[in-house]
Design an enzyme around this catalytic site. Structure first.
Site, PDB file in Angstrom:
ATOM      1  N   TYR A  15       0.805  -1.220   0.000  1.00 32.01           N
ATOM      2  CA  TYR A  15       0.000   0.000   0.000  1.00 32.01           C
ATOM      3  C   TYR A  15       0.842   1.277   0.000  1.00 32.01           C
ATOM      4  CZ  TYR A  15       0.486   0.967   5.022  1.00 32.01           C
ATOM      5  OH  TYR A  15       0.985   1.282   6.268  1.00 32.01           O
ATOM      6  N   ASP A  35       8.301  -7.288  -6.216  1.00 32.19           N
ATOM      7  CA  ASP A  35       7.727  -7.813  -4.978  1.00 32.19           C
ATOM      8  C   ASP A  35       8.040  -9.300  -4.920  1.00 32.19           C
ATOM      9  OD1 ASP A  35       5.277  -6.749  -2.944  1.00 32.19           O
ATOM     10  OD2 ASP A  35       5.546  -8.921  -3.093  1.00 32.19           O
ATOM     11  N   THR A 122       8.599   1.544   8.309  1.00 35.32           N
ATOM     12  CA  THR A 122       8.720   1.978   9.714  1.00 35.32           C
ATOM     13  C   THR A 122       9.599   0.984  10.479  1.00 35.32           C
ATOM     14  OG1 THR A 122       6.499   2.865   9.536  1.00 35.32           O
ATOM     15  CG2 THR A 122       7.378   2.587  11.760  1.00 35.32           C
ATOM     16  N   LYS A 207       9.372   9.443  12.909  1.00 32.50           N
ATOM     17  CA  LYS A 207       8.210   8.698  12.414  1.00 32.50           C
ATOM     18  C   LYS A 207       7.463   8.028  13.575  1.00 32.50           C
ATOM     19  CE  LYS A 207       5.456   6.006  10.118  1.00 32.50           C
ATOM     20  NZ  LYS A 207       4.439   6.332   9.154  1.00 32.50           N
ATOM     21  N   CYS A 261      -0.537   0.957  12.311  1.00 37.81           N
ATOM     22  CA  CYS A 261       0.482   1.942  12.692  1.00 37.81           C
ATOM     23  C   CYS A 261       0.385   2.393  14.152  1.00 37.81           C
ATOM     24  CB  CYS A 261       0.384   3.140  11.755  1.00 37.81           C
ATOM     25  SG  CYS A 261       0.471   2.641  10.030  1.00 37.81           S
ATOM     26  N   ARG A 324      -6.929  -4.686  10.094  1.00 32.37           N
ATOM     27  CA  ARG A 324      -5.813  -4.986  10.998  1.00 32.37           C
ATOM     28  C   ARG A 324      -5.955  -4.241  12.327  1.00 32.37           C
ATOM     29  NH1 ARG A 324      -0.709  -3.963   7.278  1.00 32.37           N
ATOM     30  NH2 ARG A 324      -2.060  -2.264   6.645  1.00 32.37           N
TER      31      ARG A 324
HETATM   32  N1  SAJ Z   1      -8.927   7.441  15.706  1.00 34.69           N
HETATM   33  C1  SAJ Z   1      -9.713   7.838  16.782  1.00 34.69           C
HETATM   34  N2  SAJ Z   1      -9.891   9.167  16.974  1.00 34.69           N
HETATM   35  C2  SAJ Z   1      -9.352  10.115  16.164  1.00 34.69           C
HETATM   36  C3  SAJ Z   1      -8.548   9.708  15.077  1.00 34.69           C
HETATM   37  C4  SAJ Z   1      -8.349   8.358  14.880  1.00 34.69           C
HETATM   38  O1  SAJ Z   1     -10.217   7.011  17.550  1.00 34.69           O
HETATM   39  O2  SAJ Z   1      -9.588  11.303  16.401  1.00 34.69           O
HETATM   40  C5  SAJ Z   1      -8.679   6.007  15.468  1.00 34.69           C
HETATM   41  C6  SAJ Z   1      -9.142   5.535  14.083  1.00 34.69           C
HETATM   42  O3  SAJ Z   1     -10.524   5.236  14.105  1.00 34.69           O
HETATM   43  C7  SAJ Z   1      -8.262   4.318  13.870  1.00 34.69           C
HETATM   44  C8  SAJ Z   1      -6.953   4.724  14.549  1.00 34.69           C
HETATM   45  O4  SAJ Z   1      -7.268   5.792  15.425  1.00 34.69           O
HETATM   46  O5  SAJ Z   1      -8.779   3.180  14.520  1.00 34.69           O
HETATM   47  C9  SAJ Z   1      -5.859   5.147  13.591  1.00 34.69           C
HETATM   48  O6  SAJ Z   1      -6.382   5.932  12.543  1.00 34.69           O
HETATM   49  P1  SAJ Z   1      -5.693   7.271  11.992  1.00 34.69           P
HETATM   50  O7  SAJ Z   1      -6.548   7.779  10.911  1.00 34.69           O
HETATM   51  O8  SAJ Z   1      -5.403   8.174  13.117  1.00 34.69           O
HETATM   52  O9  SAJ Z   1      -4.272   6.797  11.494  1.00 34.69           O
HETATM   53  P2  SAJ Z   1      -3.748   5.644  10.485  1.00 34.69           P
HETATM   54  O10 SAJ Z   1      -3.275   4.500  11.324  1.00 34.69           O
HETATM   55  O11 SAJ Z   1      -4.727   5.345   9.425  1.00 34.69           O
HETATM   56  O12 SAJ Z   1      -2.494   6.410   9.857  1.00 34.69           O
HETATM   57  C10 SAJ Z   1      -1.472   6.872  10.717  1.00 34.69           C
HETATM   58  C11 SAJ Z   1      -1.176   8.348  10.355  1.00 34.69           C
HETATM   59  N3  SAJ Z   1      -0.303   8.925  11.379  1.00 34.69           N
HETATM   60  C12 SAJ Z   1      -0.503  10.176  11.857  1.00 34.69           C
HETATM   61  O13 SAJ Z   1      -1.439  10.870  11.554  1.00 34.69           O
HETATM   62  C13 SAJ Z   1       0.518  10.683  12.832  1.00 34.69           C
HETATM   63  C14 SAJ Z   1      -0.538   8.417   8.961  1.00 34.69           C
HETATM   64  O14 SAJ Z   1      -0.164   9.750   8.664  1.00 34.69           O
HETATM   65  C15 SAJ Z   1       0.710   7.519   8.918  1.00 34.69           C
HETATM   66  O15 SAJ Z   1       1.326   7.543   7.647  1.00 34.69           O
HETATM   67  C16 SAJ Z   1       0.247   6.104   9.192  1.00 34.69           C
HETATM   68  O16 SAJ Z   1      -0.311   6.070  10.523  1.00 34.69           O
HETATM   69  C17 SAJ Z   1       1.456   5.189   9.084  1.00 34.69           C
HETATM   70  O17 SAJ Z   1       1.624   4.537   8.037  1.00 34.69           O
HETATM   71  O18 SAJ Z   1       2.287   5.210   9.997  1.00 34.69           O
END
Ligand code: SAJ
Length: 421
Positions: A15, A35, A122, A207, A261, A324
């Protein structure tokens, strides 16, 4: 295609690797994508791409028609970009770096003097220098004398990949002695964001603390939600008002934190050693939200034994099909342990059979005869759910809304008891 441009070989077409290869090809580079999975290579070559994001899928398809070639073997190239998975082994308390190391072995077999290697996966701080560099040097090359080595973390938000790849600021961390301008030029070719340079180890650390910060912030929001309930207050309204302050920015409470993440990256910071107390507590708070949702259900239904509960959403967050570390799947397990008779799951994005935890059903079949429904994932479609339709399908009248997406008055008018995180 501008043949004078440097060539790039992207290792790992998941991805991150796949869209990154596509944006690089779109910037005029000759891009090879490799890959280890032969089935994936074959599918990609025949144009069979299935990504969560429609615009991303179209973009990758276009790149495969022009400038981006999926190859059967690692190719010599001026730049090698490593975008492979780095799973965390919770039993061993260690990051599994085997994919990084085997990608590095493949690269070392084709490395030429002057080539440059960039790791994007990461990893725990120090990995580029201490784990990747020795593998690259095994065939007689040496960093920084004749090989460049860098770490540049991807920071894209799943669900918004293409925009964030092209707009986010970028960090380029080099191993001491390796020049950063050639690497900066690669990222500069496709991102409008600012590019900052530092050491590889600092970039690895940054990161991880970005994701740990977000996890801690969400844990704070979840604690506020629990506190607000004690005072019979609306936590979302309170958080929104608190955020009017120029230096306050609290995230949204919910059923817990999923994805590959946020729940995992904080563990990379300590790898079996003591994880910093605040970060560890935040992890516990977020994981504990599943039990909190269970308590809301128990307060509404009484004994959970023998009940039928439907979970709306299996994905870890809205608008994606990724399950996941999803709070929904943890909730399935929790409810089964509580002897709930039937736990059903529905999700407009996740295919039936995509997860072993539970069968994923259509909305109507998941709700017929249910005692309670729990909205777990903030899929945009759920804002338009019809309480009248739910009333026809369900036996009970309990709905737990962990994302505050449903209109309280409308659901109450239709006879539902609505509980909110
Ligand atoms: N979530 C909440 N409340 C919020 C925001 C998110 O409960 O206000 C939950 C979401 O529902 C989800 C989890 O947190 O279950 C993670 O979702 P997310 O949208 O916050 O993040 P990811 O895991 O999809 O992506 C994160 C991002 N990191 C940051 O914003 C610091 C993304 O920018 C990174 O590239 C990604 O991790 C990664 O690959 O590390």
């Amino acid at each position: 295609m501008a043949s004078e441009e440097p060539t790039i070989c992207v290792h790992g077409l998941g991805y991150i690797g796949l869209p990154t290869a596509a944006v690089l090809a779109n910037s005029g580079y000759d891009v090879y994508g490799y890959d280890v999975d032969p089935v994936l290579r074959k599918r990609l070559r025949s144009g069979e791409i299935s990504l969560d994001e429609a615009d991303l899928e179209r973009f990758v398809k276009r790149a495969l028609d022009d400038g981006f070639t999926v190859v059967e073997e690692v190719q010599p190239a001026d730049f090698h970009l490593i975008c492979v998975p780095t799973p965390y082994d919770k039993d061993l308390d260690k990051t599994d770096l085997s994919y990084v190391e085997s990608a590095a072995e493949g690269i070392s077999s084709v490395l030429r003097e002057g080539d440059r290697v960039i790791l994007e996966s990461t990893v725990p701080p120090g990995t580029t220098k201490e784990r990747l560099q020795p593998v690259l040097e095994a065939e007689g090359h040496s960093v920084p004398e004749d090989i460049g080595l860098s770490y540049s973390p991807e920071t894209v938000l799943p669900g918004n990949t293409l925009t964030e790849l092209r707009e986010n600021d970028r960090l380029v961390g080099t191993v001491p002695g390796c020049p950063s301008p050639p690497i900066v030029a690669i990222y500069d070719s496709f991102t409008s964001g600012e590019i900052k340079t530092t050491t590889a180890t600092t970039a690895e650390f940054v990161k991880l603390i970005q994701n740990a910060y977000r996890d801690v912030n969400i844990a704070f929001a979840n604690e506020i939600a629990k506190l607000a309930q004690e005072f019979n207050l609306d936590s979302r309204e309170a958080i929104s008002m608190a955020n009017n302050h120029p230096r306050v920015d609290i995230l949204r409470p919910g059923p817990g934190v999923g994805g590959h993440c946020l729940p995992i990256d904080p563990l990379f910071l300590s790898e079996g050693n003591d994880i910093p107390m605040l970060i560890e507590t935040a992890r516990g708070v977020n994981d504990g939200m599943v039990e909190y949702v269970g308590q809301l259900l128990r307060a509404a239904l009484g004994d959970l034994e023998g009940k039928t509960v439907t979970l709306l959403g299996a994905a870890y967050k809205g608008g994606v099909a990724d399950t996941r570390e999803s709070p929904a799947l943890a909730l399935v397990e929790y409810l089964r342990d509580e002897n709930v008779d039937t736990v059903r799951v529905t999700d407009p994005y996740v295919e039936s059979g995509a997860t072993d935890a539970a069968a994923v059903l259509n909305l109507d079949e998941s709700l017929i005869g249910a005692d309670a429904a729990v909205l777990v994932t903030d899929h945009p479609e759920y804002g338009a759910l019809s309480p009248e339709q739910f009333a026809e399908w369900m036996t009970g009248n309990v709905v737990v809304d962990t994302r505050a997406m449903l209109n309280h008055d409308r659901w109450a008018d239709a006879g539902f008891d609505l509980y909110c995180v």
